[in-house]
Design a protein around this motif. Sequence first.
Motif, mmCIF file in Angstrom:
data_model
loop_
_atom_site.group_PDB
_atom_site.id
_atom_site.type_symbol
_atom_site.label_atom_id
_atom_site.label_comp_id
_atom_site.label_asym_id
_atom_site.label_seq_id
_atom_site.Cartn_x
_atom_site.Cartn_y
_atom_site.Cartn_z
ATOM 1 N N VAL A 253 1.141 -1.146 -0.259
ATOM 2 C CA VAL A 253 0.136 0.233 -0.293
ATOM 3 C C VAL A 253 0.738 1.436 -0.244
ATOM 4 C CG1 VAL A 253 -0.423 0.814 2.413
ATOM 5 C CG2 VAL A 253 -2.285 0.463 0.766
ATOM 6 N N LEU A 254 1.978 1.025 0.542
ATOM 7 C CA LEU A 254 2.465 2.177 0.353
ATOM 8 C C LEU A 254 3.901 2.517 -0.851
ATOM 9 C CD1 LEU A 254 4.107 3.037 4.360
ATOM 10 C CD2 LEU A 254 2.340 3.997 3.271
ATOM 11 N N SER A 255 3.818 1.618 -2.027
ATOM 12 C CA SER A 255 5.067 1.311 -2.779
ATOM 13 C C SER A 255 4.771 2.439 -3.851
ATOM 14 C CB SER A 255 4.674 -0.134 -3.582
ATOM 15 O OG SER A 255 3.324 -0.956 -3.495
ATOM 16 N N SER A 256 3.595 3.040 -4.162
ATOM 17 C CA SER A 256 3.426 3.987 -5.552
ATOM 18 C C SER A 256 4.103 5.618 -4.393
ATOM 19 C CB SER A 256 2.811 4.000 -5.562
ATOM 20 O OG SER A 256 1.580 3.200 -6.109
ATOM 21 N N ARG A 257 3.873 5.957 -3.216
ATOM 22 C CA ARG A 257 4.356 6.462 -2.476
ATOM 23 C C ARG A 257 6.050 6.286 -2.108
ATOM 24 N NH1 ARG A 257 3.627 10.381 0.662
ATOM 25 N NH2 ARG A 257 4.923 10.810 2.595
ATOM 26 N N LEU A 258 6.458 5.273 -2.334
ATOM 27 C CA LEU A 258 8.394 4.954 -1.886
ATOM 28 C C LEU A 258 8.369 5.305 -3.414
ATOM 29 C CD1 LEU A 258 10.283 3.470 -1.006
ATOM 30 C CD2 LEU A 258 10.117 1.661 -2.147
ATOM 31 N N SER A 260 7.395 7.584 -5.214
ATOM 32 C CA SER A 260 6.913 8.449 -5.849
ATOM 33 C C SER A 260 8.393 9.325 -4.636
ATOM 34 C CB SER A 260 6.393 9.333 -5.034
ATOM 35 O OG SER A 260 5.487 10.653 -5.500
ATOM 36 N N CYS A 261 8.461 8.886 -3.422
ATOM 37 C CA CYS A 261 9.913 9.661 -2.574
ATOM 38 C C CYS A 261 10.925 8.986 -3.670
ATOM 39 C CB CYS A 261 10.192 9.052 -1.053
ATOM 40 S SG CYS A 261 8.445 10.510 -0.631
ATOM 41 N N ILE A 262 11.200 8.371 -3.616
ATOM 42 C CA ILE A 262 12.883 7.828 -4.782
ATOM 43 C C ILE A 262 13.229 8.496 -6.298
ATOM 44 C CG2 ILE A 262 14.263 6.418 -5.875
ATOM 45 C CD1 ILE A 262 12.580 4.010 -4.478
ATOM 46 N N ASP A 263 12.284 9.073 -7.238
ATOM 47 C CA ASP A 263 11.818 9.744 -8.114
ATOM 48 C C ASP A 263 12.436 11.151 -7.427
ATOM 49 O OD1 ASP A 263 11.021 8.168 -9.512
ATOM 50 O OD2 ASP A 263 8.682 9.289 -10.002
ATOM 51 N N ARG A 277 7.816 -0.084 -7.817
ATOM 52 C CA ARG A 277 6.668 -1.172 -7.494
ATOM 53 C C ARG A 277 7.334 -2.396 -9.215
ATOM 54 N NH1 ARG A 277 3.396 4.393 -9.392
ATOM 55 N NH2 ARG A 277 4.867 4.544 -9.658
#
Lengths: 382, 382
Positions: A253-258, A260-263, A277
């Motif tokens: 559930v946090l993988s898209s936020r992850l 985005s933060c990596i980007d 992802r």
Amino acid sequence: MVARKLLVDIHTHVYLPRYASVLRSRSSVPFIRTDASTQEERLLILDHEPSGGRPVGPQYWDREEKLKFMDKHGIDVSVVSSANPWLDFLPASQAHALAAELNTDLEEYCSTSPPLTSNDIQVKRLYGFGLLPLVPSISTTALLEIVNQISSLPHLKGLIMGTKGVGNGLDDPALDPIWGAIERAGLVVFLHPHYGVDAKAYGEQENGHVLPLALGFPFETTIAATRLILSGVFDRFPNLRLLLAHSGGALPVLSSRLASCIDHDPLVASRLKHDARFYLGKLYLDAVAYGPEELGFVSDTIARAARYEQGSSISIKEQLNRSVGSKRMLFGTDHPFFPPLSETEKWRSVIENLEAIDAVQGWTEVDRDGVRGRNAMELFNL
Amino acid sequence: MVARKLLVDIHTHVYLPRYASVLRSRSSVPFIRTDASTQEERLLILDHEPSGGRPVGPQYWDREEKLKFMDKHGIDVSVVSSANPWLDFLPASQAHALAAELNTDLEEYCSTSPPLTSNDIQVKRLYGFGLLPLVPSISTTALLEIVNQISSLPHLKGLIMGTKGVGNGLDDPALDPIWGAIERAGLVVFLHPHYGVDAKAYGEQENGHVLPLALGFPFETTIAATRLILSGVFDRFPNLRLLLAHSGGALPVLSSRLASCIDHDPLVASRLKHDARFYLGKLYLDAVAYGPEELGFVSDTIARAARYEQGSSISIKEQLNRSVGSKRMLFGTDHPFFPPLSETEKWRSVIENLEAIDAVQGWTEVDRDGVRGRNAMELFNL
């Protein structure tokens, strides 16, 4: 294929008799104490255990109790693992020696288990995950020796580990030779939590074990798996087979936020070959999430991984096929933890996970059979 | 209805000029320092900020910059909130005085903002969430006074808060009078993280802000919301309107595990009127999760809440209607955080959240319009 209909439990724990003896010899966590008045044994594995620890008995170490539990719930095969905190609390030499002994014990526990009856395939009721002596100051040589031992024991199909590595976590570059050896041996790594997060976060109200178990455990798994992703382990060891406890905790559930933060962090972004992802599609996840919507969603995060492979042109609007994700999910019970509060025919914690698998929208019956057993038979090459 | 097509941003932050001045006067976190060589201002709000803090400029305090950002991204209305860590670092008397001043400042920031043009409804471009002086040693009287102030300011529609309460977290029984007053005033509470979890969990590898932002923030929100559920706040204040940042963090994906852990703890179970999953249906969640599968799943956990009301006979096999869940989800940007790394037409962090809303399987166009704006117009009674 008869094998399609097997129920296989890949998340089921044991304290082998030799390990229980070690716990009985100790007086700080983890340890087993005998209550002076009731003569009942109690297990304390976490700091600040409420109510003097949880009652323990033969279901934690006696193989007959494991088989009885399996029979009661229609479980054909179990892939058994030592329960947390494994060898984390021991000095290196003791951990090394005990790992070797416990792996031999577990091989015997499995190899002498009854064969599966009324089935036309040759398979035992019990297989196992071995243990590595992952503690500070252990040598790489000692760890590689135990990886070799495990891969030489025919009923051990992988190994269970916590999140500490040799003291600096699983993103420690010192572990690269170990990941390489595990990958080459084709062993499955079962990543399981024990420490949670700092209990001060839970405040002062009395909530028993609820916060550390419901949240702390999956948070720990999530952090460990994320650190593995960020360290590039899955780029360097693309065939490493990692199985995450509790359906990967909060990672899906946090993988898209992850991502985005990596980007937004060029240093980390430039280190990885793919969007974060993508790596979820390389994982295996148990189906121990207690709800059908959770399982369906987790399945989606596996199914969508291909969209996030470097260079992919798959649109986020393209309909996902949940069946793809189901192939990396595997039934588990967490036995002997979460026993029923009163005598019942079956354990509620087990029933809930079976009902959840049964109720996932968008999975076919073939997918459900896969999650219940076939995926495990294939992953562990049984 | 023209209002159906508005884009409303409910997760967008400001450091009001008065607050920025306070940050400039400080030399420990949170503070703003001027880089001696570049004369650029840098913001440090977390311990161990990498690279000397993040560059800050007018986008953090200048209303014109907020409006420019809104225009660039087609955002009609923003419900602006002070960014973390709010007043957490101040002594009670100073926090009390500054809260009152900042609420007045924010009212003026909103009330003097331009009206929405080319629309037939009477609405401003900016509304706000006020601030409570939630710090240790503050009196209940002072907190109630500020709740009253906020509810008397016509452009403030709620209040933002962190997770510390008056020092013991949001499950502190001392906060019951505050929840009661907020409920009676019809204010929306926007619950937002700042502290994350113990950073030691992130290990020694260099991962910039990724772990605290991607995982720590949502973990903190999850723990705070779970503690609220466990404390029975939603049973005692059934009309309290709580909006969770970052789509509720990990709460949705761990809610069935939470329910199972509660079931196995009679003390906690007997305290609550419903299964834990029921309470997710009482929440509002921003749609700041960066992926369509996340939003769809979060929507499902709201939609399924009725199944978990005490006495419900809804089967877990009954098909969910995702539209039900969409009604409690609201678009947000997290501006001015997550700026693009290079000059671009639009911010990637914003586009990703809009594309995610657009790509959720099972939402109708009416649902998407609701998440983009109509739900906010209704929730805040605009």
